[in-house]
Design an enzyme around this catalytic site. Structure first.
Site, PDB file in Angstrom:
ATOM      1  N   ASP A 104       0.862  -1.191   0.000  1.00  0.00           N
ATOM      2  CA  ASP A 104       0.000   0.000   0.000  1.00  0.00           C
ATOM      3  C   ASP A 104       0.894   1.235   0.000  1.00  0.00           C
ATOM      4  O   ASP A 104       2.123   1.110  -0.020  1.00  0.00           O
ATOM      5  CB  ASP A 104      -0.959  -0.017   1.208  1.00  0.00           C
ATOM      6  CG  ASP A 104      -2.312   0.595   0.846  1.00  0.00           C
ATOM      7  OD1 ASP A 104      -2.324   1.750   0.377  1.00  0.00           O
ATOM      8  OD2 ASP A 104      -3.341  -0.081   1.009  1.00  0.00           O
TER       9      ASP A 104
ATOM     10  N   HIS B 250      -2.823   3.005  -4.787  1.00  0.00           N
ATOM     11  CA  HIS B 250      -2.189   2.690  -3.495  1.00  0.00           C
ATOM     12  C   HIS B 250      -0.739   2.240  -3.712  1.00  0.00           C
ATOM     13  O   HIS B 250      -0.307   1.193  -3.231  1.00  0.00           O
ATOM     14  CB  HIS B 250      -2.985   1.609  -2.759  1.00  0.00           C
ATOM     15  CG  HIS B 250      -4.286   2.123  -2.195  1.00  0.00           C
ATOM     16  ND1 HIS B 250      -4.373   2.773  -0.991  1.00  0.00           N
ATOM     17  CD2 HIS B 250      -5.546   2.110  -2.698  1.00  0.00           C
ATOM     18  CE1 HIS B 250      -5.633   3.123  -0.764  1.00  0.00           C
ATOM     19  NE2 HIS B 250      -6.365   2.742  -1.785  1.00  0.00           N
TER      20      HIS B 250
ATOM     21  N   GLU C 131      -9.753   2.693  -5.315  1.00  0.00           N
ATOM     22  CA  GLU C 131      -9.380   4.074  -5.027  1.00  0.00           C
ATOM     23  C   GLU C 131      -8.159   4.534  -5.831  1.00  0.00           C
ATOM     24  O   GLU C 131      -7.136   4.903  -5.259  1.00  0.00           O
ATOM     25  CB  GLU C 131      -9.087   4.215  -3.527  1.00  0.00           C
ATOM     26  CG  GLU C 131     -10.283   3.846  -2.674  1.00  0.00           C
ATOM     27  CD  GLU C 131     -10.002   3.912  -1.169  1.00  0.00           C
ATOM     28  OE1 GLU C 131     -10.919   4.263  -0.433  1.00  0.00           O
ATOM     29  OE2 GLU C 131      -8.870   3.602  -0.750  1.00  0.00           O
TER      30      GLU C 131
END
Ligand code: TNX
Length: 549
Positions: free
Chosen positions: A206, A283, A347
């Site tokens: 991440d 990410h 995202e």
């Protein structure tokens, strides 16, 4: 006869017969997740250090045999004597494979003179041992009692026929936001086994950390596994600026490939598949900090120290980015036998792509009309790479926004809508909606008395209300592989806190995946009281929300 004499007489008979009253045994039979069928019997079996365990080597029930051995060690500090062959003799425990049952199904029969586990395969037999464990008083497993039950333990007579409804019952652990050691990961797997969960989704990369050693790209762990300082607090909504308070000690950690293999093997012995997640194309800051040429601008970034969504994502215009991800996946595939490989996909802002000449060129050449479609292009390209190597791509429900192939497995997290949409299109789906499965959310509305959490409020009862089939007809339901609990760890800095957030809500997710049809919260709570005794005896930290009388 006076009433008193009658009472004394009946109590005497009961003691002589060595039987617990039926009501007592029902109370003692409290298994989570709820088995398909439970029929309480009369009396109990005494399991003693000298009780022989019978099995046939050809049945190859090695996970179950190992789990039983672990049980014997916890109780008596030693293995039971092992005998080869069918157990038909009194005073024994028998473990048997039968063709009439599904691989993950079992029938456990406890009679006063024997215990018999019949299962379709190793998984079913392993689940039977987990059930057996829950039939033994939790206090026998406490740290103080370890190995000390040499006088034997009693197991109430019962017949349990059982099998999971859903093939996928998962737990995701985010080890990127905070690192958890191999020992802690193993204890998490132990917990999963107790709940008959069978998929460990390991969120390994991440913005805030890259946690898996990749030999071809050593900087991923040399640089990407450490953030320079530790965020210890910030004003709500003020994560990006001067409201953040830091501790100047770095936070880091990663797993060597040998450690990854050790975890995969430990999981396999508990009938758990490990699905690795390597986030792509969002990410990505830890990867970009390690190799700046992976980003659109080539700028040198730092491993991110705060949370939330980041604009700095992989450049999907350059072919070198695909060479990189394929190189990473080559090593990932060597380490993880899982048929499913998770590549994240959530995202992923497209701000950088919009002004990147390479990304624009890619769009032109591929005839893409929006940056969202560029993510679809990147995902499909990786999916093809995996498919050519016999693996299937899995990703978060944002996959649907960029256009996704019908074979990708969609993990629904922004509510169940994405999952419903995907199941209707024919994609396999795992349900992990924030509304029921986000165990990083508070467990109670009274957040002032709780350690800081991500936000949201997800009490036990709401987790239990999860209906993974909601809104789907029979044909579409067949596409729902299962359910998953997610533990994101932005605000979970150590393993004690992780346990507190998991327990007891993990039990509710496990039960919804094992038997989604029935939904009896009062009965779940009765059985859960018994299970929380295990958590306590085994030394896990847990919340008491939802379990009080
Ligand atoms: C959303 S769920 C995320 C994570 C955060 C989480 C916090 C998902 C696919 N992405 O990056 O940690 O919310 O609850």
């Amino acid at each position: 006869m006076t009433m008193k004499r009658l009472l004394v007489l009946s109590l005497g008979c009961w003691l002589l017969a060595g039987c617990a009253p039926k009501i007592g045994s029902l109370e003692r039979i409290a298994v989570v997740p709820r088995p398909s069928s439970v029929a309480a019997g009369e009396g109990e079996f005494r399991l003693e250090p000298c009780t022989p365990l019978y099995f046939r080597a050809a049945d190859s029930l090695s996970c179950a045999a190992a789990a039983f051995d672990e049980l014997a060690h916890a109780l008596f500090g030693a293995s039971l004597p092992v005998m080869q062959g069918d157990s038909l003799r009194a005073g024994t425990v028998g473990l048997l494979r039968v063709d009439s049952l599904r691989e993950d199904a079992y029938c456990l029969t406890v009679e006063p003179d024997r215990v018999m586990i019949a299962a379709g395969g190793d998984r079913g037999a392993f689940y039977a041992v987990q059930t057996l464990r829950q039939l033994i008083s939790a206090t026998c497993f406490s740290k103080k009692a370890i190995g000390g039950a040499t006088g034997g333990v009693s197991i109430p007579a019962v017949r349990i026929d059982d099998a999971p409804t859903m093939p996928y019952r998962g737990l995701m652990l985010d080890v990127a936001r905070h690192f958890f050691t191999v020992e802690e990961v193993k204890r998490t797997l132990d917990l999963m086994a107790l709940h008959k969960l069978n998929v460990f989704h390991w969120h390994l990369t991440d913005d805030q950390g890259w946690r898996i050693e990749i030999r071809k790209y050593p900087k991923l762990t040399e640089i990407g596994s450490v953030r320079r300082r530790t965020l210890i607090g910030h004003d709500p909504g003020g994560e990006y600026d001067e409201t953040c308070r830091y501790d100047e000690t770095p936070h880091g950690g990663y797993y060597t490939q040998a450690e990854i293999r050790e975890v995969v093997d430990y999981a396999a012995r508990r009938c758990i598949t490990v699905i690795p997640e390597v986030e792509f194309p969002g990410h990505a800051v830890a990867a970009l900090a390690s190799y700046p040429w992976l980003g659109c601008t080539g700028e040198q970034y730092e491993v991110r120290q705060t949370w939330d969504i980041d604009d700095r994502v992989f450049c999907v215009g350059r072919d070198s980015t695909f060479d990189f991800i394929e190189g990473v996946l080559d090593e990932v595939l060597e380490l993880f036998p899982s048929p499913l490989i998770h590549i994240g996909g959530d995202e992923c802002p497209d701000k950088m792509w919009a002004c990147c000449p390479h990304c624009r060129e890619r769009m032109r050449r591929e005839g893409l009309t929006s940056e969202r479609q560029l993510q679809g292009y990147a995902t499909t390209r990786v999916e093809r790479y995996l498919a050519a190597r016999g693996r299937r791509l899995m990703g978060w429900d944002e996959l649907l926004d960029g256009g996704v192939s019908p074979t990708a497995v969609v993990m629904s997290w922004r509510g169940s809508e994405g999952g419903i949409r995907a199941a209707r299109r024919g994609n396999p789906v795992v349900m992990a909606p924030t509304t029921h499965c986000y165990l990083d959310y508070y467990q109670t509305a009274d957040t002032t008395s709780e350690p800081l959490a991500w936000g949201g409020c997800l009490p036990l009862e709401q987790v239990y209300a999860l209906d993974p089939y909601e809104g789907l007809n029979a044909r579409e339901r067949a596409n729902v592989l299962g359910v998953q609990a997610n533990l994101w760890t932005e605000y979970i800095a150590d393993f004690a806190q992780a346990q507190y957030m998991l327990l007891p809500r993990l039990a509710a997710v496990a039960e919804r995946g094992w038997c989604p049809a029935g939904n009896d919260y009062a009965d779940f709570r009765r059985r859960l009281r018994h299970l929380t005794g295990y958590y306590d005896a085994l030394g896990y930290r847990r919340a008491s929300h939802g379990t009080e009388d």
